[in-house]
Design a protein around this motif. Structure first.
Motif, PDB file in Angstrom:
ATOM      1  N   ALA A 135       0.827  -1.205   0.000  1.00  0.00           N
ATOM      2  CA  ALA A 135       0.000   0.000   0.000  1.00  0.00           C
ATOM      3  C   ALA A 135       0.861   1.254   0.000  1.00  0.00           C
ATOM      4  O   ALA A 135       0.542   2.243  -0.676  1.00  0.00           O
ATOM      5  CB  ALA A 135      -0.936  -0.018   1.209  1.00  0.00           C
ATOM      6  N   SER A 136       1.960   1.243   0.743  1.00  0.00           N
ATOM      7  CA  SER A 136       2.847   2.404   0.761  1.00  0.00           C
ATOM      8  C   SER A 136       3.535   2.593  -0.581  1.00  0.00           C
ATOM      9  O   SER A 136       3.694   3.721  -1.060  1.00  0.00           O
ATOM     10  CB  SER A 136       3.894   2.244   1.872  1.00  0.00           C
ATOM     11  OG  SER A 136       3.280   2.208   3.130  1.00  0.00           O
ATOM     12  N   VAL A 137       3.955   1.508  -1.197  1.00  0.00           N
ATOM     13  CA  VAL A 137       4.607   1.606  -2.507  1.00  0.00           C
ATOM     14  C   VAL A 137       3.636   2.166  -3.538  1.00  0.00           C
ATOM     15  O   VAL A 137       3.971   3.082  -4.310  1.00  0.00           O
ATOM     16  CB  VAL A 137       5.143   0.229  -2.938  1.00  0.00           C
ATOM     17  CG1 VAL A 137       5.683   0.277  -4.357  1.00  0.00           C
ATOM     18  CG2 VAL A 137       6.228  -0.235  -1.980  1.00  0.00           C
ATOM     19  N   SER A 138       2.414   1.648  -3.555  1.00  0.00           N
ATOM     20  CA  SER A 138       1.420   2.140  -4.512  1.00  0.00           C
ATOM     21  C   SER A 138       1.030   3.579  -4.196  1.00  0.00           C
ATOM     22  O   SER A 138       0.878   4.412  -5.107  1.00  0.00           O
ATOM     23  CB  SER A 138       0.183   1.243  -4.494  1.00  0.00           C
ATOM     24  OG  SER A 138       0.525  -0.092  -4.803  1.00  0.00           O
ATOM     25  N   GLY A 139       0.853   3.897  -2.915  1.00  0.00           N
ATOM     26  CA  GLY A 139       0.473   5.254  -2.542  1.00  0.00           C
ATOM     27  C   GLY A 139       1.530   6.269  -2.912  1.00  0.00           C
ATOM     28  O   GLY A 139       1.217   7.359  -3.416  1.00  0.00           O
TER      29      GLY A 139
ATOM     30  N   TRP B 281      -2.265   2.972 -14.715  1.00  0.00           N
ATOM     31  CA  TRP B 281      -1.733   2.034 -13.727  1.00  0.00           C
ATOM     32  C   TRP B 281      -1.940   0.619 -14.259  1.00  0.00           C
ATOM     33  O   TRP B 281      -3.052   0.131 -14.357  1.00  0.00           O
ATOM     34  CB  TRP B 281      -2.422   2.233 -12.389  1.00  0.00           C
ATOM     35  CG  TRP B 281      -1.913   1.346 -11.286  1.00  0.00           C
ATOM     36  CD1 TRP B 281      -0.943   0.390 -11.372  1.00  0.00           C
ATOM     37  CD2 TRP B 281      -2.348   1.344  -9.921  1.00  0.00           C
ATOM     38  NE1 TRP B 281      -0.745  -0.213 -10.156  1.00  0.00           N
ATOM     39  CE2 TRP B 281      -1.585   0.357  -9.244  1.00  0.00           C
ATOM     40  CE3 TRP B 281      -3.289   2.083  -9.209  1.00  0.00           C
ATOM     41  CZ2 TRP B 281      -1.764   0.085  -7.900  1.00  0.00           C
ATOM     42  CZ3 TRP B 281      -3.460   1.808  -7.862  1.00  0.00           C
ATOM     43  CH2 TRP B 281      -2.706   0.826  -7.214  1.00  0.00           C
ATOM     44  N   ILE B 282      -0.834  -0.038 -14.588  1.00  0.00           N
ATOM     45  CA  ILE B 282      -0.875  -1.419 -15.077  1.00  0.00           C
ATOM     46  C   ILE B 282      -0.623  -2.318 -13.870  1.00  0.00           C
ATOM     47  O   ILE B 282       0.514  -2.460 -13.412  1.00  0.00           O
ATOM     48  CB  ILE B 282       0.172  -1.650 -16.185  1.00  0.00           C
ATOM     49  CG1 ILE B 282      -0.019  -0.636 -17.311  1.00  0.00           C
ATOM     50  CG2 ILE B 282       0.076  -3.068 -16.717  1.00  0.00           C
ATOM     51  CD1 ILE B 282       1.047  -0.718 -18.384  1.00  0.00           C
ATOM     52  N   GLY B 283      -1.684  -2.885 -13.334  1.00  0.00           N
ATOM     53  CA  GLY B 283      -1.593  -3.639 -12.097  1.00  0.00           C
ATOM     54  C   GLY B 283      -1.204  -5.090 -12.300  1.00  0.00           C
ATOM     55  O   GLY B 283      -1.229  -5.626 -13.416  1.00  0.00           O
ATOM     56  N   GLU B 284      -0.856  -5.726 -11.199  1.00  0.00           N
ATOM     57  CA  GLU B 284      -0.485  -7.139 -11.168  1.00  0.00           C
ATOM     58  C   GLU B 284      -1.588  -7.917 -10.470  1.00  0.00           C
ATOM     59  O   GLU B 284      -2.035  -7.554  -9.375  1.00  0.00           O
ATOM     60  CB  GLU B 284       0.835  -7.312 -10.422  1.00  0.00           C
ATOM     61  CG  GLU B 284       1.239  -8.736 -10.142  1.00  0.00           C
ATOM     62  CD  GLU B 284       1.712  -9.462 -11.385  1.00  0.00           C
ATOM     63  OE1 GLU B 284       1.455 -10.680 -11.500  1.00  0.00           O
ATOM     64  OE2 GLU B 284       2.334  -8.810 -12.236  1.00  0.00           O
ATOM     65  N   ARG B 285      -2.053  -8.986 -11.080  1.00  0.00           N
ATOM     66  CA  ARG B 285      -3.168  -9.760 -10.543  1.00  0.00           C
ATOM     67  C   ARG B 285      -2.834 -10.390  -9.196  1.00  0.00           C
ATOM     68  O   ARG B 285      -3.660 -10.402  -8.282  1.00  0.00           O
ATOM     69  CB  ARG B 285      -3.588 -10.846 -11.543  1.00  0.00           C
ATOM     70  CG  ARG B 285      -4.322 -10.303 -12.756  1.00  0.00           C
ATOM     71  CD  ARG B 285      -4.747 -11.415 -13.694  1.00  0.00           C
ATOM     72  NE  ARG B 285      -5.590 -10.893 -14.759  1.00  0.00           N
ATOM     73  CZ  ARG B 285      -6.907 -10.809 -14.699  1.00  0.00           C
ATOM     74  NH1 ARG B 285      -7.546 -11.250 -13.630  1.00  0.00           N
ATOM     75  NH2 ARG B 285      -7.594 -10.313 -15.706  1.00  0.00           N
ATOM     76  N   SER B 286      -1.622 -10.906  -9.051  1.00  0.00           N
ATOM     77  CA  SER B 286      -1.260 -11.545  -7.793  1.00  0.00           C
ATOM     78  C   SER B 286      -1.199 -10.521  -6.656  1.00  0.00           C
ATOM     79  O   SER B 286      -1.559 -10.829  -5.518  1.00  0.00           O
ATOM     80  CB  SER B 286       0.091 -12.247  -7.939  1.00  0.00           C
ATOM     81  OG  SER B 286       1.091 -11.333  -8.368  1.00  0.00           O
TER      82      SER B 286
ATOM     83  N   VAL C 224      -3.671  -7.498  -1.735  1.00  0.00           N
ATOM     84  CA  VAL C 224      -3.961  -6.204  -1.100  1.00  0.00           C
ATOM     85  C   VAL C 224      -5.229  -5.548  -1.622  1.00  0.00           C
ATOM     86  O   VAL C 224      -5.651  -4.519  -1.081  1.00  0.00           O
ATOM     87  CB  VAL C 224      -2.764  -5.245  -1.283  1.00  0.00           C
ATOM     88  CG1 VAL C 224      -1.530  -5.815  -0.635  1.00  0.00           C
ATOM     89  CG2 VAL C 224      -2.508  -4.962  -2.758  1.00  0.00           C
ATOM     90  N   GLY C 225      -5.857  -6.106  -2.648  1.00  0.00           N
ATOM     91  CA  GLY C 225      -7.104  -5.546  -3.148  1.00  0.00           C
ATOM     92  C   GLY C 225      -6.906  -4.611  -4.334  1.00  0.00           C
ATOM     93  O   GLY C 225      -5.780  -4.325  -4.755  1.00  0.00           O
ATOM     94  N   LEU C 226      -8.026  -4.134  -4.863  1.00  0.00           N
ATOM     95  CA  LEU C 226      -8.049  -3.254  -6.021  1.00  0.00           C
ATOM     96  C   LEU C 226      -8.184  -1.801  -5.587  1.00  0.00           C
ATOM     97  O   LEU C 226      -8.617  -1.514  -4.472  1.00  0.00           O
ATOM     98  CB  LEU C 226      -9.215  -3.631  -6.943  1.00  0.00           C
ATOM     99  CG  LEU C 226      -9.136  -4.995  -7.627  1.00  0.00           C
ATOM    100  CD1 LEU C 226     -10.453  -5.311  -8.329  1.00  0.00           C
ATOM    101  CD2 LEU C 226      -7.981  -5.038  -8.617  1.00  0.00           C
TER     102      LEU C 226
END
Length: 303
Positions: A77-81, A101-106, A111-113
């Motif tokens: 969460a901190s990295v994404s934030g 934002w190209i997210g990773e499924r795993s 941590v959720g969407l």
């Protein structure tokens, strides 16, 4: 009482704006207006972004690739934030370009969407962020390459978990050259990964930090409460001389980073770990700990 504090906070902000228009220091403007003088608060001038910008010789962040790494999945969460804040702080307010934002499924399973209401509270406006979640790493790399080529996005965030074999120095260099050629900004989010050779101009390890102390309406400091997100940054790779660490606070209203330490304190704010307790909670359906052992006696080995 809460309404009175809110009204005083708005009054102080208004007096500070008037003092800025008149060309007076903020502290003088507050005292001459007849109100109680409060300690000076750093304005949102992007000082935190400047600290990061000085780490890049070619400028920040246009035409560059930056890697943000989290050592454990608990820091996702901190990295994404931090990555979202970094993309917002470098985005012109009147730009019609969006952030991809190209997210990773795993990672999403762990941590959720992204949550729309939470993004608005974080400083996003409706329609500013597009979130994609390809099924394969090859599709994610292709999408990042295409997004950097079309120049339709002000920033592209590519999220990767760990150190996959399909993303190495060759793929990193290709994306870095693509960002430099098109004048785009590529932010690589490496969730729960180790240090790895890459062509990123700057690599930062991001950890959560406790919320910074904030000023109350009466001028006193309140610490240990809920506040704006604070990030502890450790530069791991930089082409210029890098500080040992930075502690930056994200302001969702001004959409800028600022140093978490108060400039009026006269000293740097000490860093405290965000996880002071045990990593594993005690079990609730068994004894709190193992029973104490008796005296240990050494016996001779039987022949």
């Amino acid at each position: 009482m809460g309404g009175n504090a809110l009204a005083q906070e708005k009054l102080f902000a208004l007096r500070k704006a008037i003092a800025k228009i008149e060309g007076k220091p903020a502290a003088d403007g507050l005292s001459s207006a007849g109100g109680d003088a409060v300690p000076p608060v750093s304005d949102a001038s992007g000082a935190g972004a400047d600290d990061l910008g000085r780490l890049l010789p070619e400028g920040f962040p246009v035409g560059s690739m930056i890697e943000v790494r989290g050592a454990a999945m608990r820091d996702a969460a901190s990295v994404s934030g931090f990555g979202l804040g970094l993309c917002l702080s470098c985005r012109p307010d009147r730009s019609d370009k969006r952030i991809l934002w190209i997210g990773e499924r795993s990672v999403a399973r762990e941590v959720g969407l992204p949550y729309a209401s939470g993004l608005v509270d974080y400083g996003f406006r409706p329609g500013e962020l597009l979130h994609a979640m390809p099924r394969k790493l090859e599709d994610a790399l292709w999408l990042a390459d295409a997004a950097l080529s079309c120049s339709a996005f002000s920033a592209v965030m590519l999220e990767i978990q760990g150190n996959p074999r399909g993303f190495g120095l060759t793929e990193s260099r290709r994306l870095s050259l693509k960002a430099k050629a098109g004048g785009g900004f590529l932010l690589l989010l490496r969730q729960s990964g180790e240090e790895e050779a890459s062509s990123a101009s700057l690599r930062l390890r991001v950890e959560p930090a406790p919320a910074a102390a904030r000023f109350l309406a009466g001028g006193s400091m309140l610490g240990g409460s809920i506040g704006n997100p604070v990030f502890h940054l450790v530069p791991e790779k930089s082409r210029l001389a890098a500080p040992p660490g930075l502690i930056l606070e994200w302001n969702p209203h001004d959409r800028l980073f600022s140093p978490a330490a108060s400039p009026s304190s006269g000293r740097a704010r000490p860093f405290r770990p965000a996880y002071p307790g045990a990593l594993v909670s005690p079990a609730f359906d068994r004894q709190a700990g193992a029973t104490a052992l008796g005296d240990v006696v050494a016996f001779e080995r039987a022949s």
